[in-house]
Motif scaffolding. Sequence first.
Motif, PDB file in Angstrom:
ATOM      1  N   SER A 215       0.819  -1.214   0.000  1.00 55.42           N
ATOM      2  CA  SER A 215       0.000   0.000   0.000  1.00 55.42           C
ATOM      3  C   SER A 215       0.855   1.266   0.000  1.00 55.42           C
ATOM      4  N   ARG A 216       1.957   1.227   0.744  1.00 56.26           N
ATOM      5  CA  ARG A 216       2.829   2.393   0.793  1.00 56.26           C
ATOM      6  C   ARG A 216       3.392   2.713  -0.598  1.00 56.26           C
ATOM      7  N   GLU A 217       3.765   1.662  -1.331  1.00 53.29           N
ATOM      8  CA  GLU A 217       4.262   1.867  -2.696  1.00 53.29           C
ATOM      9  C   GLU A 217       3.196   2.552  -3.559  1.00 53.29           C
ATOM     10  N   LYS A 218       1.965   2.067  -3.454  1.00 55.80           N
ATOM     11  CA  LYS A 218       0.877   2.632  -4.249  1.00 55.80           C
ATOM     12  C   LYS A 218       0.586   4.082  -3.866  1.00 55.80           C
ATOM     13  N   LEU A 219       0.557   4.353  -2.570  1.00 57.30           N
ATOM     14  CA  LEU A 219       0.272   5.710  -2.110  1.00 57.30           C
ATOM     15  C   LEU A 219       1.366   6.680  -2.534  1.00 57.30           C
ATOM     16  N   MET A 220       2.612   6.203  -2.542  1.00 58.48           N
ATOM     17  CA  MET A 220       3.712   7.058  -2.991  1.00 58.48           C
ATOM     18  C   MET A 220       3.571   7.418  -4.468  1.00 58.48           C
ATOM     19  N   GLN A 221       2.889   6.559  -5.206  1.00 60.20           N
ATOM     20  CA  GLN A 221       2.637   6.814  -6.626  1.00 60.20           C
ATOM     21  C   GLN A 221       1.405   7.679  -6.851  1.00 60.20           C
ATOM     22  N   GLY A 222       0.771   8.102  -5.754  1.00 60.96           N
ATOM     23  CA  GLY A 222      -0.401   8.962  -5.856  1.00 60.96           C
ATOM     24  C   GLY A 222      -1.708   8.214  -5.984  1.00 60.96           C
ATOM     25  N   ALA A 223      -1.697   6.922  -5.674  1.00 60.20           N
ATOM     26  CA  ALA A 223      -2.910   6.105  -5.800  1.00 60.20           C
ATOM     27  C   ALA A 223      -3.936   6.491  -4.736  1.00 60.20           C
ATOM     28  N   ASP A 224      -5.164   6.009  -4.914  1.00 60.52           N
ATOM     29  CA  ASP A 224      -6.311   6.383  -4.083  1.00 60.52           C
ATOM     30  C   ASP A 224      -6.192   5.809  -2.669  1.00 60.52           C
ATOM     31  N   LEU A 225      -6.204   6.681  -1.686  1.00 57.79           N
ATOM     32  CA  LEU A 225      -6.129   6.267  -0.283  1.00 57.79           C
ATOM     33  C   LEU A 225      -7.278   5.323   0.070  1.00 57.79           C
ATOM     34  N   ARG A 226      -8.466   5.572  -0.500  1.00 55.74           N
ATOM     35  CA  ARG A 226      -9.627   4.740  -0.181  1.00 55.74           C
ATOM     36  C   ARG A 226      -9.462   3.306  -0.672  1.00 55.74           C
ATOM     37  N   ARG A 227      -8.639   3.128  -1.687  1.00 54.37           N
ATOM     38  CA  ARG A 227      -8.428   1.786  -2.240  1.00 54.37           C
ATOM     39  C   ARG A 227      -7.318   1.038  -1.505  1.00 54.37           C
ATOM     40  N   TYR A 228      -6.315   1.797  -1.036  1.00 52.65           N
ATOM     41  CA  TYR A 228      -5.104   1.130  -0.558  1.00 52.65           C
ATOM     42  C   TYR A 228      -4.823   1.256   0.936  1.00 52.65           C
ATOM     43  N   TYR A 229      -5.601   2.084   1.668  1.00 49.01           N
ATOM     44  CA  TYR A 229      -5.380   2.115   3.126  1.00 49.01           C
ATOM     45  C   TYR A 229      -6.672   2.434   3.850  1.00 49.01           C
ATOM     46  N   PRO A 230      -7.234   1.456   4.562  1.00 49.25           N
ATOM     47  CA  PRO A 230      -6.783   0.052   4.574  1.00 49.25           C
ATOM     48  C   PRO A 230      -7.028  -0.593   3.218  1.00 49.25           C
ATOM     49  N   LEU A 231      -6.428  -1.719   3.014  1.00 56.86           N
ATOM     50  CA  LEU A 231      -6.501  -2.383   1.716  1.00 56.86           C
ATOM     51  C   LEU A 231      -7.941  -2.808   1.432  1.00 56.86           C
ATOM     52  N   HIS A 232      -8.519  -2.231   0.390  1.00 55.64           N
ATOM     53  CA  HIS A 232      -9.893  -2.555   0.023  1.00 55.64           C
ATOM     54  C   HIS A 232      -9.945  -3.930  -0.625  1.00 55.64           C
ATOM     55  N   LYS A 233     -11.072  -4.621  -0.455  1.00 58.73           N
ATOM     56  CA  LYS A 233     -11.178  -5.973  -1.016  1.00 58.73           C
ATOM     57  C   LYS A 233     -11.024  -5.975  -2.533  1.00 58.73           C
ATOM     58  N   ASP A 234     -11.391  -4.874  -3.198  1.00 56.03           N
ATOM     59  CA  ASP A 234     -11.232  -4.798  -4.649  1.00 56.03           C
ATOM     60  C   ASP A 234      -9.762  -4.768  -5.061  1.00 56.03           C
ATOM     61  N   ALA A 235      -8.869  -4.374  -4.133  1.00 57.76           N
ATOM     62  CA  ALA A 235      -7.440  -4.307  -4.437  1.00 57.76           C
ATOM     63  C   ALA A 235      -6.709  -5.589  -4.065  1.00 57.76           C
ATOM     64  N   GLU A 236      -7.407  -6.535  -3.452  1.00 58.84           N
ATOM     65  CA  GLU A 236      -6.742  -7.756  -3.003  1.00 58.84           C
ATOM     66  C   GLU A 236      -6.142  -8.587  -4.136  1.00 58.84           C
ATOM     67  N   PRO A 237      -6.818  -8.738  -5.297  1.00 58.08           N
ATOM     68  CA  PRO A 237      -6.165  -9.466  -6.401  1.00 58.08           C
ATOM     69  C   PRO A 237      -4.859  -8.790  -6.849  1.00 58.08           C
ATOM     70  N   GLU A 238      -4.858  -7.488  -6.842  1.00 60.23           N
ATOM     71  CA  GLU A 238      -3.653  -6.735  -7.194  1.00 60.23           C
ATOM     72  C   GLU A 238      -2.543  -6.991  -6.174  1.00 60.23           C
ATOM     73  N   TYR A 239      -2.945  -7.050  -4.921  1.00 62.60           N
ATOM     74  CA  TYR A 239      -1.987  -7.329  -3.847  1.00 62.60           C
ATOM     75  C   TYR A 239      -1.420  -8.740  -3.983  1.00 62.60           C
ATOM     76  N   GLU A 240      -2.270  -9.710  -4.323  1.00 63.48           N
ATOM     77  CA  GLU A 240      -1.799 -11.088  -4.498  1.00 63.48           C
ATOM     78  C   GLU A 240      -0.800 -11.178  -5.643  1.00 63.48           C
ATOM     79  N   GLU A 241      -1.037 -10.455  -6.716  1.00 65.04           N
ATOM     80  CA  GLU A 241      -0.081 -10.432  -7.827  1.00 65.04           C
ATOM     81  C   GLU A 241       1.239  -9.801  -7.396  1.00 65.04           C
ATOM     82  N   TRP A 242       1.152  -8.760  -6.596  1.00 69.23           N
ATOM     83  CA  TRP A 242       2.361  -8.095  -6.084  1.00 69.23           C
ATOM     84  C   TRP A 242       3.182  -9.062  -5.233  1.00 69.23           C
TER      85      TRP A 242
END
Length: 249
Positions: A215-242
Amino acid sequence: MPTLPQIPKIQRPPKEIIDALKDIGTATVAGSLGHSGFRNPHMLGPVTQRRGKSIVGPALTLQFLPQRPDLFSEGEYSDPETQLHRHVLYQVEEGDVVVVDARGDMSSGVFGDMMSTYFKGRGGAGIVIDGVMRDRPNVEKLDLALWLRGWTPNYHVQVSIYPNAVNVPIACGGVTVIPGDIIMADDDGVIVLPVSMAEKVIEDSQKHAEWEVFSREKLMQGADLRRYYPLHKDAEPEYEEWKKLHGKK
């Protein structure tokens, strides 16, 4: 020699538990405990005196009470071995943390230069006091890990409190401390971790730490706080790939 007080021994947690906690910050542990019903493990009052220091170790406790003439008189302390603040130090083994309920008193220096030197020589990890110490210039040369309310030139029984018991349950900074509890402290403050909760805290922190890196990597890139902190369930597949990309299970 006078009759020495009978000091209860503490049960120290396994070394592997202590080692596993050393890379976990107090904020992470406080969060895990909070979700488990331990609402406030954080001591209010004692703050770090050496920024950057962190400790994890079992608690040896020292309790102070208000002075009362039928229970205490200065004359009793002419014999050093009646001074219970010495006896908590006699119990110190490598990695231990001395925790002192000094009632938030700002006028009685619980330990000074010589006591602190002895503590360091025995391999103690750090000292936490809901109160103050004395001899700051010399104590600072020891580079000890200390969490206190502050400093005073007065000695420990000069004013209004006296040491009453060693290795008994105490309240320090508004938190109950049972002898043998795990004390964790860093620049955020001091928390009390019951040994029974340690394995759960370690497991929670490992899970938490991994997705926070992502999540920190994503937020540093300017990604949506609502998606990545806390980790939203919609972002979990992305997290698994990471995780796969970084060789994590």
